[in-house]
Design an enzyme around this catalytic site. Structure first.
Site: not given
Ligand code: C5J
Length: 222
Positions: A24, A129, A162
């Site tokens: 991400d 995702k 994530c």
């Molecule tokens: C991720 C989130 N990528 N914190 N998303 O950690 O919402």
């Protein structure tokens, strides 16, 4: 190859059966005006890991290792976004709302793109995702199985959301995972520290951690 200084004990892996998984590293979390900032977070904390991630990605590409990039991304009609996820809390913008970089966390929007410094190359695996974990409702496990992957090196954000969720999913699917400590970050430094501790507790109950400075010399010697 062996990362001797990995915690809680040395981590062994072979290049041909190991993938680098980048979680991400997308504009919505890392750049001003994205989802992360609308939640009230200081995105400069996350920006600080980009050079270390770049160094690992370049070295990993240099030895021909498999690369996976993930994005938290929903369909434009939000059919894959449960109301429980969209409606929780009281953010200034919700998933699907129009923000400074397009609709928040919607596939194809400017904010949903990878940051330029870590953009995928043709042939690298890209996983969109809908959840926090990289394996939930995605073809990631099947793709890794087809490539004979048994070990995963993780980088990305955020450590306790994530990244940790993806490592736990990987653990339950039988992968040996290691998180590169200086290539992951949280908006909350205490959460990062706690997540690293939990992962490697009880004999690497989720996986290992190590600094990227331990990995890079091994890759140079390949
Ligand atoms: C991720 C989130 N990528 N914190 N998303 O950690 O919402």
């Amino acid at each position: 190859m062996q990362l001797n200084q990995a915690q809680p004990f040395p981590y062994n892996f072979e290049l041909k059966s190991t993938a680098l998984v980048i979680i991400d590293m997308q504009r919505d979390f890392i750049e001003p005006g994205g989802f992360g900032e609308t939640l009230g977070n200081d995105v400069s904390l996350l920006q600080a890991i980009v050079p270390a991630c770049q160094a690992v990605l370049e070295a990993w590409r240099g030895v021909g290792g498999l690369v996976v990039h993930t994005r938290e991304a929903h369909r434009a009609d939000l059919a894959d976004c449960p109301p429980a996820k969209r409606n929780r809390g009281n953010p200034s913008l919700r998933i699907g709302d129009m923000g400074a970089m397009g609709r928040i966390l919607i596939a194809g929007e400017p904010g949903n793109q990878f940051i330029a410094a870590l953009a995928p190359l043709p042939g690298e695996i890209v996983i969109d995702k809908p959840g926090k974990g990289a394996f939930y409702a995605t073809p990631l496990h099947e793709l890794l199985q087809q490539e004979g992957i048994t070990h995963l090196l993780f980088m990305g954000v955020t450590t306790e959301v994530c990244v940790q969720t993806s490592m736990r999913e990987a653990n339950d699917r039988g992968y040996d995972s290691l998180l590169l400590e200086d290539c992951t970050e949280s908006y909350f430094p205490a959460f990062k520290a706690a997540a690293l501790e939990m992962m490697r507790a009880q004999g690497a109950i989720v996986g290992w951690t190590a600094a990227s400075g331990q990995l890079l010399p091994l890759l140079q010697d390949c």
